[in-house]
Scaffold this motif. Structure first.
Motif, PDB file in Angstrom:
ATOM      1  N   ARG A 128       9.738  14.846  -8.699  1.00  0.00           N
ATOM      2  CA  ARG A 128       8.407  14.622  -9.287  1.00  0.00           C
ATOM      3  C   ARG A 128       8.186  15.530 -10.497  1.00  0.00           C
ATOM      4  O   ARG A 128       7.573  15.128 -11.467  1.00  0.00           O
ATOM      5  N   ARG A 129       8.705  16.768 -10.412  1.00  0.00           N
ATOM      6  CA  ARG A 129       8.608  17.673 -11.566  1.00  0.00           C
ATOM      7  C   ARG A 129       9.368  17.091 -12.753  1.00  0.00           C
ATOM      8  O   ARG A 129       8.888  17.139 -13.893  1.00  0.00           O
ATOM      9  N   SER A 130      10.543  16.527 -12.508  1.00  0.00           N
ATOM     10  CA  SER A 130      11.332  15.922 -13.589  1.00  0.00           C
ATOM     11  C   SER A 130      10.585  14.750 -14.214  1.00  0.00           C
ATOM     12  O   SER A 130      10.541  14.612 -15.444  1.00  0.00           O
ATOM     13  N   ALA A 131      10.006  13.909 -13.376  1.00  0.00           N
ATOM     14  CA  ALA A 131       9.250  12.758 -13.884  1.00  0.00           C
ATOM     15  C   ALA A 131       8.037  13.236 -14.680  1.00  0.00           C
ATOM     16  O   ALA A 131       7.726  12.686 -15.750  1.00  0.00           O
ATOM     17  N   LEU A 132       7.370  14.272 -14.183  1.00  0.00           N
ATOM     18  CA  LEU A 132       6.220  14.820 -14.895  1.00  0.00           C
ATOM     19  C   LEU A 132       6.648  15.363 -16.250  1.00  0.00           C
ATOM     20  O   LEU A 132       5.984  15.114 -17.263  1.00  0.00           O
ATOM     21  N   LEU A 133       7.744  16.082 -16.282  1.00  0.00           N
ATOM     22  CA  LEU A 133       8.240  16.646 -17.538  1.00  0.00           C
ATOM     23  C   LEU A 133       8.525  15.544 -18.555  1.00  0.00           C
ATOM     24  O   LEU A 133       8.105  15.630 -19.713  1.00  0.00           O
ATOM     25  N   ARG A 134       9.223  14.497 -18.131  1.00  0.00           N
ATOM     26  CA  ARG A 134       9.521  13.394 -19.052  1.00  0.00           C
ATOM     27  C   ARG A 134       8.241  12.734 -19.553  1.00  0.00           C
ATOM     28  O   ARG A 134       8.105  12.438 -20.739  1.00  0.00           O
ATOM     29  N   GLY A 135       7.308  12.519 -18.657  1.00  0.00           N
ATOM     30  CA  GLY A 135       6.043  11.900 -19.054  1.00  0.00           C
ATOM     31  C   GLY A 135       5.243  12.777 -19.999  1.00  0.00           C
ATOM     32  O   GLY A 135       4.677  12.293 -20.982  1.00  0.00           O
ATOM     33  N   LEU A 136       5.193  14.059 -19.714  1.00  0.00           N
ATOM     34  CA  LEU A 136       4.434  14.972 -20.579  1.00  0.00           C
ATOM     35  C   LEU A 136       5.072  15.126 -21.953  1.00  0.00           C
ATOM     36  O   LEU A 136       4.368  15.248 -22.959  1.00  0.00           O
ATOM     37  N   GLU A 137       6.403  15.116 -21.999  1.00  0.00           N
ATOM     38  CA  GLU A 137       7.074  15.181 -23.298  1.00  0.00           C
ATOM     39  C   GLU A 137       6.707  13.964 -24.145  1.00  0.00           C
ATOM     40  O   GLU A 137       6.395  14.087 -25.328  1.00  0.00           O
ATOM     41  N   ALA A 138       6.721  12.787 -23.536  1.00  0.00           N
ATOM     42  CA  ALA A 138       6.351  11.561 -24.262  1.00  0.00           C
ATOM     43  C   ALA A 138       4.880  11.605 -24.673  1.00  0.00           C
ATOM     44  O   ALA A 138       4.515  11.206 -25.785  1.00  0.00           O
ATOM     45  N   PHE A 139       4.029  12.114 -23.792  1.00  0.00           N
ATOM     46  CA  PHE A 139       2.606  12.237 -24.108  1.00  0.00           C
ATOM     47  C   PHE A 139       2.405  13.164 -25.298  1.00  0.00           C
ATOM     48  O   PHE A 139       1.627  12.855 -26.213  1.00  0.00           O
ATOM     49  N   CYS A 140       3.097  14.293 -25.315  1.00  0.00           N
ATOM     50  CA  CYS A 140       2.949  15.262 -26.413  1.00  0.00           C
ATOM     51  C   CYS A 140       3.363  14.653 -27.744  1.00  0.00           C
ATOM     52  O   CYS A 140       2.692  14.868 -28.766  1.00  0.00           O
ATOM     53  N   VAL A 141       4.438  13.889 -27.741  1.00  0.00           N
ATOM     54  CA  VAL A 141       4.888  13.233 -28.972  1.00  0.00           C
ATOM     55  C   VAL A 141       3.830  12.256 -29.465  1.00  0.00           C
ATOM     56  O   VAL A 141       3.463  12.247 -30.637  1.00  0.00           O
ATOM     57  N   ALA A 142       3.310  11.424 -28.550  1.00  0.00           N
ATOM     58  CA  ALA A 142       2.307  10.424 -28.930  1.00  0.00           C
ATOM     59  C   ALA A 142       1.008  11.086 -29.383  1.00  0.00           C
ATOM     60  O   ALA A 142       0.408  10.680 -30.384  1.00  0.00           O
ATOM     61  N   ALA A 143       0.574  12.120 -28.670  1.00  0.00           N
ATOM     62  CA  ALA A 143      -0.664  12.803 -29.036  1.00  0.00           C
ATOM     63  C   ALA A 143      -0.530  13.513 -30.375  1.00  0.00           C
ATOM     64  O   ALA A 143      -1.439  13.450 -31.215  1.00  0.00           O
ATOM     65  N   ALA A 144       0.587  14.183 -30.597  1.00  0.00           N
ATOM     66  CA  ALA A 144       0.804  14.882 -31.869  1.00  0.00           C
ATOM     67  C   ALA A 144       0.808  13.896 -33.029  1.00  0.00           C
ATOM     68  O   ALA A 144       0.236  14.172 -34.092  1.00  0.00           O
ATOM     69  N   ALA A 145       1.417  12.739 -32.825  1.00  0.00           N
ATOM     70  CA  ALA A 145       1.442  11.720 -33.882  1.00  0.00           C
ATOM     71  C   ALA A 145       0.037  11.224 -34.182  1.00  0.00           C
ATOM     72  O   ALA A 145      -0.332  11.057 -35.350  1.00  0.00           O
ATOM     73  N   GLN A 146      -0.759  11.015 -33.136  1.00  0.00           N
ATOM     74  CA  GLN A 146      -2.123  10.548 -33.353  1.00  0.00           C
ATOM     75  C   GLN A 146      -2.983  11.612 -34.023  1.00  0.00           C
ATOM     76  O   GLN A 146      -3.782  11.312 -34.905  1.00  0.00           O
ATOM     77  N   ILE A 147      -2.805  12.854 -33.636  1.00  0.00           N
ATOM     78  CA  ILE A 147      -3.555  13.956 -34.254  1.00  0.00           C
ATOM     79  C   ILE A 147      -3.157  14.083 -35.713  1.00  0.00           C
ATOM     80  O   ILE A 147      -4.016  14.230 -36.586  1.00  0.00           O
ATOM     81  N   GLN A 148      -1.872  14.030 -35.991  1.00  0.00           N
ATOM     82  CA  GLN A 148      -1.384  14.120 -37.368  1.00  0.00           C
ATOM     83  C   GLN A 148      -1.936  12.973 -38.197  1.00  0.00           C
ATOM     84  O   GLN A 148      -2.377  13.161 -39.319  1.00  0.00           O
ATOM     85  N   GLU A 149      -1.897  11.766 -37.640  1.00  0.00           N
ATOM     86  CA  GLU A 149      -2.416  10.592 -38.338  1.00  0.00           C
ATOM     87  C   GLU A 149      -3.900  10.763 -38.642  1.00  0.00           C
ATOM     88  O   GLU A 149      -4.356  10.459 -39.728  1.00  0.00           O
ATOM     89  N   GLY A 150      -4.648  11.303 -37.695  1.00  0.00           N
ATOM     90  CA  GLY A 150      -6.078  11.563 -37.900  1.00  0.00           C
ATOM     91  C   GLY A 150      -6.306  12.581 -38.993  1.00  0.00           C
ATOM     92  O   GLY A 150      -7.226  12.461 -39.797  1.00  0.00           O
ATOM     93  N   GLY A 151      -5.477  13.608 -39.058  1.00  0.00           N
ATOM     94  CA  GLY A 151      -5.593  14.626 -40.091  1.00  0.00           C
ATOM     95  C   GLY A 151      -5.289  14.063 -41.458  1.00  0.00           C
ATOM     96  O   GLY A 151      -5.943  14.397 -42.450  1.00  0.00           O
ATOM     97  N   GLU A 152      -4.288  13.203 -41.538  1.00  0.00           N
ATOM     98  CA  GLU A 152      -3.943  12.585 -42.812  1.00  0.00           C
ATOM     99  C   GLU A 152      -5.042  11.639 -43.274  1.00  0.00           C
ATOM    100  O   GLU A 152      -5.381  11.587 -44.452  1.00  0.00           O
ATOM    101  N   THR A 153      -5.654  10.916 -42.336  1.00  0.00           N
ATOM    102  CA  THR A 153      -6.756  10.027 -42.659  1.00  0.00           C
ATOM    103  C   THR A 153      -7.939  10.836 -43.173  1.00  0.00           C
ATOM    104  O   THR A 153      -8.564  10.479 -44.176  1.00  0.00           O
ATOM    105  N   ALA A 154      -8.243  11.960 -42.508  1.00  0.00           N
ATOM    106  CA  ALA A 154      -9.357  12.803 -42.942  1.00  0.00           C
ATOM    107  C   ALA A 154      -9.101  13.379 -44.328  1.00  0.00           C
ATOM    108  O   ALA A 154     -10.009  13.457 -45.164  1.00  0.00           O
ATOM    109  N   ALA A 155      -7.861  13.774 -44.611  1.00  0.00           N
ATOM    110  CA  ALA A 155      -7.523  14.346 -45.911  1.00  0.00           C
ATOM    111  C   ALA A 155      -7.663  13.287 -47.028  1.00  0.00           C
ATOM    112  O   ALA A 155      -8.099  13.596 -48.136  1.00  0.00           O
TER     113      ALA A 155
END
Length: 158
Positions: A128-155
């Motif tokens: 379960r820890r391994s599955a959580l790690l894989r899921g959280l890594e994917a979440f971090c990538v998606a969230a960072a991309a969305q945050i970056q996209e939002g920052g670029e839109t604001a700029a």
């Protein structure tokens, strides 16, 4: 709170993730963020990833107003966590940076938070820890991309 569907819908995952975030708040509440408040901590996190931004950009990132953001930065500067420097491109603007002390504070805070998390994770089965790690890594990538996209839109709209 078990998920039997091998392909859960985003709203179900969002509900469980929200619950997990609430539990993290309780766990991390045990690791004091003094001498900073929750809004000030958000400033430190934003500055950590956006060194040299100006006050207006920081306010936009926080969803706040420049005067409120300036007061947050005043307090953080007073405790030695934030530095204001003249902008190289425009001397009328100030750039905001984390100080060494601010970085050390975040490092210490993260260590305390990770310690609190480690004790919970030790109680989970390894698979379960391994599955959580894989899921959280994917979440971090998606969230960072969305945050970056939002920052670029604001700029672009500024």
């Amino acid at each position: 709170m078990t998920i039997s569907d091998p392909r859960p819908q985003p709203q179900e995952v969002a509900r469980v993730t929200s619950r997990a975030a609430e539990l993290l708040e309780v766990l991390w509440g045990r690791a004091s963020t003094a001498p900073v408040s929750a809004p000030q901590l958000r400033v430190l996190f934003v500055l950590e990833h956006n060194e040299g931004i100006n006050l207006r950009t920081l306010a936009d990132a926080l969803g706040s107003t420049p005067p409120s953001t300036s007061r947050l930065c005043d307090r953080l500067q007073a405790v030695g966590f934030v530095e204001r420097r003249d902008a190289t491109a425009n001397r009328r603007e100030l750039e905001l940076y984390l100080s060494r002390r601010g970085r050390a504070f975040l490092t210490d805070l993260r260590a305390r938070r990770e310690s609190a998390l480690q004790s919970v994770l030790e109680d989970m089965p390894a698979g379960r820890r391994s599955a959580l790690l894989r899921g959280l890594e994917a979440f971090c990538v998606a969230a960072a991309a969305q945050i970056q996209e939002g920052g670029e839109t604001a700029a672009r709209t500024a």
